[in-house]
Every structure is written in structure tokens, then in C-alpha cells.
Design an enzyme around this catalytic site. Structure first.
Site, PDB file in Angstrom:
ATOM      1  N   HIS A 212       0.982  -1.093   0.096  1.00 46.40           N
ATOM      2  CA  HIS A 212       0.037  -0.181   0.158  1.00 46.40           C
ATOM      3  C   HIS A 212       0.892   1.205   0.198  1.00 46.40           C
ATOM      4  O   HIS A 212       1.786   1.337   0.654  1.00 46.40           O
ATOM      5  CB  HIS A 212      -1.133  -0.121   1.157  1.00 46.40           C
ATOM      6  CG  HIS A 212      -1.872  -1.189   1.479  1.00 46.40           C
ATOM      7  ND1 HIS A 212      -3.074  -1.097   0.696  1.00 46.40           N
ATOM      8  CD2 HIS A 212      -1.824  -2.290   1.890  1.00 46.40           C
ATOM      9  CE1 HIS A 212      -3.738  -2.389   0.671  1.00 46.40           C
ATOM     10  NE2 HIS A 212      -2.834  -3.082   1.666  1.00 46.40           N
ATOM     11  N   ALA A 213       0.352   2.263  -0.652  1.00 46.96           N
ATOM     12  CA  ALA A 213       1.121   3.767  -0.757  1.00 46.96           C
ATOM     13  C   ALA A 213       2.604   3.578  -0.897  1.00 46.96           C
ATOM     14  O   ALA A 213       3.382   3.383  -1.871  1.00 46.96           O
ATOM     15  CB  ALA A 213       0.423   4.613   0.447  1.00 46.96           C
TER      16      ALA A 213
END
Length: 88
Positions: free
Chosen positions: A15-16
Site C-alpha cells: 500500500h502507498a
């Protein structure tokens, strides 16, 4: 074409921030690279594609590379994932 299954073990999955590191590393290779989870396969050089898979800690994914530096690509991406993306 080669492939390898890997387990995502860092705290936040892909994620991210870790996904950004992942696609930057993938883009450093000339080979076409995909990441596959369940029945979905996306371009590993696409941030939106990687994020759309919703890969969380503990999930197993398949890396697939096809091209002149496919072995180096898989090895480099596995090394990055195994490093835990430098998360504490």
C-alpha cells in the site's frame, strides 16, 4: 518468461509507500513485469494497478517477468519484498 511466488510480510502490505518503492524498482528493468493475486494480473510498473490488488501482510502473490533481464528483475523485486521495504 519466469515467475515466482512470494509472501508479502511487511506491516502495511503493498500500500502507498511500499507500492511506490515496488513500482520504482520494477520500472528499473526492461522486462515486462506483472504481479498476480488470485485471478487478477496487473502491470507491476503501474501504481494504480498494484494498489488495486489490495495486497495485505501475509498474502502470497506471483511475480512474472518476461524479457532480457527477467531473472534480474525477479531477483531484485524479491530482494526488495524480503527486505520489508525498510519498515520497522
Amino acid at each position: 518468461m519466469i515467475s515466482r511466488d512470494i509472501v508479502i510480510n511487511n506491516l502495511s502490505g503493498l500500500h502507498a509507500r511500499p507500492a511506490t518503492f515496488f513500482i520504482q524498482k520494477a520500472n528499473s528493468y526492461r522486462s515486462a513485469i506483472w504481479i498476480e493475486k488470485d485471478d487478477r494480473k496487473v502491470n507491476a510498473k503501474s501504481l494504480l494497478g498494484v494498489l488495486s490488488l489490495g495486497i495485505a501482510k501475509g498474502m502470497t502473490v506471483t511475480l512474472i517477468a518476461d524479457g532480457e533481464d527477467e531473472k534480474a528483475a525477479i531477483a531484485g523485486l524479491v530482494e526488495l519484498v524480503d527486505s520489508g521495504f525498510s519498515e520497522a
